[in-house]
Motif scaffolding. Structure first.
Motif, PDB file in Angstrom:
ATOM      1  N   TYR A 151       0.824  -1.207   0.000  1.00 28.58           N
ATOM      2  CA  TYR A 151       0.000   0.000   0.000  1.00 28.58           C
ATOM      3  C   TYR A 151       0.862   1.263   0.000  1.00 28.58           C
ATOM      4  CZ  TYR A 151      -3.806  -3.179   1.163  1.00 28.58           C
ATOM      5  OH  TYR A 151      -4.716  -4.202   1.135  1.00 28.58           O
ATOM      6  N   LEU A 152       2.005   1.197   0.672  1.00 28.48           N
ATOM      7  CA  LEU A 152       2.891   2.352   0.710  1.00 28.48           C
ATOM      8  C   LEU A 152       3.623   2.563  -0.604  1.00 28.48           C
ATOM      9  CD1 LEU A 152       4.452   1.962   4.276  1.00 28.48           C
ATOM     10  CD2 LEU A 152       2.347   3.113   3.585  1.00 28.48           C
ATOM     11  N   SER A 153       3.516   1.618  -1.522  1.00 29.09           N
ATOM     12  CA  SER A 153       4.140   1.754  -2.840  1.00 29.09           C
ATOM     13  C   SER A 153       3.116   2.144  -3.905  1.00 29.09           C
ATOM     14  CB  SER A 153       4.819   0.441  -3.239  1.00 29.09           C
ATOM     15  OG  SER A 153       5.734   0.015  -2.265  1.00 29.09           O
ATOM     16  N   PHE A 213       9.965  15.266 -13.342  1.00 29.85           N
ATOM     17  CA  PHE A 213       9.188  15.036 -12.118  1.00 29.85           C
ATOM     18  C   PHE A 213       9.022  13.549 -11.837  1.00 29.85           C
ATOM     19  CE2 PHE A 213       5.044  14.069 -10.242  1.00 29.85           C
ATOM     20  CZ  PHE A 213       5.191  14.684  -9.006  1.00 29.85           C
ATOM     21  N   VAL A 214       8.680  12.760 -12.852  1.00 25.59           N
ATOM     22  CA  VAL A 214       8.478  11.323 -12.659  1.00 25.59           C
ATOM     23  C   VAL A 214       9.771  10.647 -12.207  1.00 25.59           C
ATOM     24  CG1 VAL A 214       7.962   9.143 -13.843  1.00 25.59           C
ATOM     25  CG2 VAL A 214       6.535  11.156 -14.246  1.00 25.59           C
ATOM     26  N   ILE A 215      10.891  10.995 -12.848  1.00 23.27           N
ATOM     27  CA  ILE A 215      12.171  10.389 -12.477  1.00 23.27           C
ATOM     28  C   ILE A 215      12.547  10.742 -11.034  1.00 23.27           C
ATOM     29  CG2 ILE A 215      14.648  10.373 -12.952  1.00 23.27           C
ATOM     30  CD1 ILE A 215      13.933  10.779 -15.922  1.00 23.27           C
ATOM     31  N   GLY A 216      12.432  12.029 -10.707  1.00 22.22           N
ATOM     32  CA  GLY A 216      12.814  12.458  -9.363  1.00 22.22           C
ATOM     33  C   GLY A 216      11.914  11.891  -8.280  1.00 22.22           C
ATOM     34  N   SER A 217      10.607  11.970  -8.486  1.00 21.18           N
ATOM     35  CA  SER A 217       9.671  11.496  -7.465  1.00 21.18           C
ATOM     36  C   SER A 217       9.727   9.979  -7.309  1.00 21.18           C
ATOM     37  CB  SER A 217       8.249  11.937  -7.817  1.00 21.18           C
ATOM     38  OG  SER A 217       7.885  11.478  -9.110  1.00 21.18           O
ATOM     39  N   VAL A 228      11.245   5.226  -4.107  1.00 26.79           N
ATOM     40  CA  VAL A 228      11.970   3.958  -3.940  1.00 26.79           C
ATOM     41  C   VAL A 228      12.921   4.031  -2.745  1.00 26.79           C
ATOM     42  CG1 VAL A 228      13.654   2.418  -5.009  1.00 26.79           C
ATOM     43  CG2 VAL A 228      11.753   3.309  -6.366  1.00 26.79           C
ATOM     44  N   ARG A 229      13.627   5.142  -2.596  1.00 29.43           N
ATOM     45  CA  ARG A 229      14.536   5.290  -1.455  1.00 29.43           C
ATOM     46  C   ARG A 229      13.763   5.247  -0.138  1.00 29.43           C
ATOM     47  NH1 ARG A 229      18.793  10.052  -1.780  1.00 29.43           N
ATOM     48  NH2 ARG A 229      19.289   8.989   0.192  1.00 29.43           N
ATOM     49  N   HIS A 230      12.592   5.888  -0.123  1.00 30.57           N
ATOM     50  CA  HIS A 230      11.783   5.884   1.101  1.00 30.57           C
ATOM     51  C   HIS A 230      11.293   4.473   1.426  1.00 30.57           C
ATOM     52  CE1 HIS A 230       8.945   7.123   4.148  1.00 30.57           C
ATOM     53  NE2 HIS A 230       7.973   6.510   3.484  1.00 30.57           N
ATOM     54  N   ILE A 231      10.889   3.733   0.414  1.00 27.00           N
ATOM     55  CA  ILE A 231      10.408   2.368   0.640  1.00 27.00           C
ATOM     56  C   ILE A 231      11.535   1.476   1.160  1.00 27.00           C
ATOM     57  CG2 ILE A 231       9.533   0.295  -0.520  1.00 27.00           C
ATOM     58  CD1 ILE A 231       7.971   2.177  -2.368  1.00 27.00           C
TER      59      ILE A 231
END
Length: 321
Positions: free
Chosen positions: A265-267, A299-303, A308-311
């Protein structure tokens, strides 16, 4: 309280101790984290049983199609009704395992649809396609609730979604496209909520995690497309209703994901937000196509990278790695 032994916990213990590889593997098998020979045999048996049931139902359909002109209408209906009754008796009165009974019940649910199709072909009822799927869905609803069998639930939801889409195409032709997507989101999200609630109460096995995830993907896809349609149509599709649904649904999904340590869900939910935000950027700068593509891609690449880093960080934090 018995501790929840997971693969990650055992790996963490092994890295910080002198636990030998053979002992660790034995522990993984004893705690059912690694599938045993019996587990694989059970999986293969159920897979073959499900495949066989599917081929049998397909064979019945082709049998009627091939012999349609040579069979009396009462023979056609009678054969299907007898088959459904025999399967019902086998489910109720036999001593077969629960897995086999669930497979037989799924086959019965499919035969109900074949029976309705044969009936409609014989008597040329003239009903719309949504009537057929709505009747099929209603007649197997009780079986679905009683069985709590994920494949049967998936079939039921597929029928419910098909009924709703055909109703919008054949009757409610004035519905905007986004309204249909909002309703599909409500149906599928409600199913996920019910399934997760029953899982937390212990009434459904926690091993059936694939079902709520598949249905959640369907719900998120529907509401994401709805938001994009509203953005490019100046919020005239459903007057922003989809965004209210998103606030409620996505908030509940993120809360549940953090509460149960479920990264799915967090992804999925943040990725849906990334897609919608990229669409909003494209809408704002649509007057300059080159700039629109550049900004949306950046925006898509950065976000996505940040997500991914947060997950990964959250996964390490939860599992102590």
């Amino acid at each position: 309280m018995k501790p929840n032994i997971t693969r990650d916990l055992l790996y963490s213990v092994a890295r910080h101790s002198n636990w030998r590889e053979g002992s660790m593997e034995a522990k993984l098998r004893s705690t059912n984290i690694y599938a045993s020979t019996r587990d694989w045999a059970s999986f293969v048996r159920l897979l073959l049983l499900g495949t066989g049931a599917g081929f049998v139902v397909a064979g019945i359909v082709f049998f009627f199609a091939y012999n349609w002109a040579d069979m009396h209408k009462f023979v056609k209906l009678g054969l299907l009704e007898v088959l459904i009754l025999l399967l019902a008796c086998a489910i109720l009165f036999s001593k077969l395992s629960t897995g086999i009974k669930n497979m037989l019940l799924t086959g019965s649910a499919l035969l109900v649809g074949v029976l309705f199709a044969v009936f409609g072909q014989i008597y040329q009822t003239g009903a719309n396609a949504y009537d057929f799927f709505m009747g099929w869905t209603a007649c197997i609803a009780l079986w679905v609730v009683v069985s709590r069998f994920p494949p049967l639930w998936l079939i039921f939801l597929a029928l419910a979604n098909t009924t709703l889409m055909l109703y919008a195409q054949q009757v409610a032709v004035h519905w905007p496209f986004a309204v249909l997507l909002d309703l599909l989101f409500i149906v599928n999200a409600s199913a996920v909520v019910v399934w997760e609630a029953l899982t937390l109460k212990g009434k459904i096995s926690a091993l059936s995690r694939w079902f709520p995830r598949v249905v959640c993907l369907a719900a998120v896809t529907a509401i994401t497309i709805s938001m994009i349609a509203n953005i490019f149509d100046s919020f005239q599709q459903d007057w922003g209703l989809c965004f209210l649904l998103v606030v409620a649904g996505y908030t509940a999904g993120m809360w549940h994901g953090r509460r149960t340590h479920d990264l799915f869900y967090l992804s999925v939910i943040p990725f849906s937000g990334i897609v919608v935000a990229a669409s909003f950027i494209a809408r704002l700068v649509e007057f300059a196509p080159e700039l629109m593509v550049l900004l949306a891609c950046l925006f898509v690449i950065g976000s996505t990278t940040l997500l991914v880093r947060h997950i990964i960080h959250t996964n390490h934090k939860w599992h102590g790695q």
